[in-house]
Motif scaffolding. Structure first.
Motif, mmCIF file in Angstrom:
data_model
loop_
_atom_site.group_PDB
_atom_site.id
_atom_site.type_symbol
_atom_site.label_atom_id
_atom_site.label_comp_id
_atom_site.label_asym_id
_atom_site.label_seq_id
_atom_site.Cartn_x
_atom_site.Cartn_y
_atom_site.Cartn_z
ATOM 1 N N LEU A 137 0.852 -1.190 0.000
ATOM 2 C CA LEU A 137 0.000 0.000 0.000
ATOM 3 C C LEU A 137 0.892 1.246 0.000
ATOM 4 O O LEU A 137 1.997 1.216 0.529
ATOM 5 C CB LEU A 137 -0.900 0.004 1.228
ATOM 6 N N VAL A 156 -6.218 -3.152 -4.357
ATOM 7 C CA VAL A 156 -6.378 -3.484 -2.949
ATOM 8 C C VAL A 156 -7.270 -4.724 -2.842
ATOM 9 O O VAL A 156 -8.399 -4.725 -3.338
ATOM 10 C CB VAL A 156 -7.034 -2.299 -2.195
ATOM 11 N N LEU A 206 -7.269 1.896 -5.338
ATOM 12 C CA LEU A 206 -6.964 3.144 -4.644
ATOM 13 C C LEU A 206 -6.175 4.025 -5.608
ATOM 14 O O LEU A 206 -5.105 3.633 -6.074
ATOM 15 C CB LEU A 206 -6.132 2.822 -3.388
ATOM 16 N N LEU A 264 -9.052 2.325 5.147
ATOM 17 C CA LEU A 264 -8.358 3.037 4.057
ATOM 18 C C LEU A 264 -8.874 4.466 3.945
ATOM 19 O O LEU A 264 -8.105 5.408 3.747
ATOM 20 C CB LEU A 264 -8.565 2.317 2.727
ATOM 21 N N TYR A 321 -6.214 7.477 4.337
ATOM 22 C CA TYR A 321 -5.888 8.288 3.153
ATOM 23 C C TYR A 321 -6.821 9.486 2.975
ATOM 24 O O TYR A 321 -6.731 10.181 1.964
ATOM 25 C CB TYR A 321 -5.923 7.401 1.901
#
Ligand SMILES: [Zn+2]
Length: 299
Positions: A32, A211, A224, A271, A275
């Motif tokens: 990631l 992902v 993503l 996530l 983010y």
């Protein structure tokens, strides 16, 4: 005799190299991105890849909305990264364009319609299928891989677990078996296939990351995307179909694993927090209708 043997050995070696090249393993790149230092993709376009009407919403909201009609959107996304292009999902087959009867993955439950072909939408921004280097698919349901056959020069990117699953023996659920059979037919034998294992950094700079979000199907994945002005955006695939399902952790009855589905929704929530990401839900028509459509784009 010896010459024949040498020729046979050379043929086997060449065939082996071609096979390995055709199924490049992206294992080594799995990870990631760093939220602060991740690279960016330049453009993210939404394509209208169909819409559908289902006659029983309770398949997606078990126990509620029995026998109620529901409309879904189908969305594909095109990403520009430097000189490379990545298409995320391919939607409903172009052959069903403007067909009043529509097209279906499960004829008793859902009918899809297509108003605009993928090819025509690419042409609106001066592109053709042959310009797309990679086509990544969230999972192998027909409304996501309906046009994989248009991209004969592209590398098709998917989770190894998904590929293995559609080539595994049938299970007890007839709907799921029907979806697997259709998946094998629509996917065919791509010339170039990249099977990935878990999270994968597509361009090696943290800008676009596959992902792993299994549960809807065994090798389901989400995407993503990091953009300069829009920040991080998560393209759901079918990790969730409706905003309300995401809020209440509701799992459709068609999903292959309920516990995995809930864990994947939890993962997407983490996530979003890490983010500060927005979640674009592929089939949520109300949300989709509010998003930019090609030739407009996110940057
Ligand atoms: Zn779907």
């Amino acid at each position: 005799m010896l010459r024949q043997k040498r020729a046979a050995v050379a043929f086997v070696v060449i065939a082996l190299v071609l096979t390995l090249e055709g199924t490049r393993d992206a294992n080594a790149r799995s990870k990631l991105p760093d939220p602060v230092h991740a690279g960016v993709a330049e453009k993210l376009y939404r394509l209208d890849c169909g819409h559908s009407l289902a006659n029983d919403e309770s398949v997606w909201t078990p126990g509620e909305n029995v026998g109620r009609d529901i409309e879904f959107s189908s969305t594909c996304w095109l990403i520009k990264h430097k000189s490379e292009w990545l298409l995320w999902d391919t939607g409903v087959p172009e052959a069903s364009l403007n067909d009043p009867k529509g097209w279906s993955t499960l004829p008793k439950l859902i009918v899809y319609h297509l108003d605009k072909s993928l090819t025509d939408q690419l042409a609106e921004i001066g592109m053709k299928p042959g310009d797309i280097g990679r086509v990544a698919i969230s999972h192998t349901h027909g409304d996501h891989i309906g046009n994989v056959g248009l991209f004969t020069n592209s590398t098709i990117v998917m989770q190894r677990a998904e590929y293995s699953w559609i080539h595994s023996p049938n299970g007890p659920n007839e709907n799921v078996n029907q979806l697997m059979a259709l998946a094998r037919k629509l996917l065919g034998m791509p010339k170039s296939l990249e099977l990935v294992d878990g999270d994968t950094d597509v361009f090696g700079d943290g800008s676009v990351t596959l992902v792993s979000t299994p549960g809807h199907t065994p090798g389901h994945q989400s995407l993503l995307v990091h953009l300069k002005n829009s920040g991080f955006i998560i393209l759901s695939g079918d990790v969730v179909h409706l905003e309300e399902n995401f809020e209440k952790n509701i799992v459709p009855s068609l999903n292959t694993d309920k516990a995995e589905s809930i864990a994947s929704m939890e993962r997407v929530r983490r996530l979003i927090a890490t983010y500060q990401a927005k979640l674009f839900i592929n089939h949520d028509k109300t949300q989709t209708d509010s998003l930019r459509l090609l030739p407009a784009f996110y940057d």
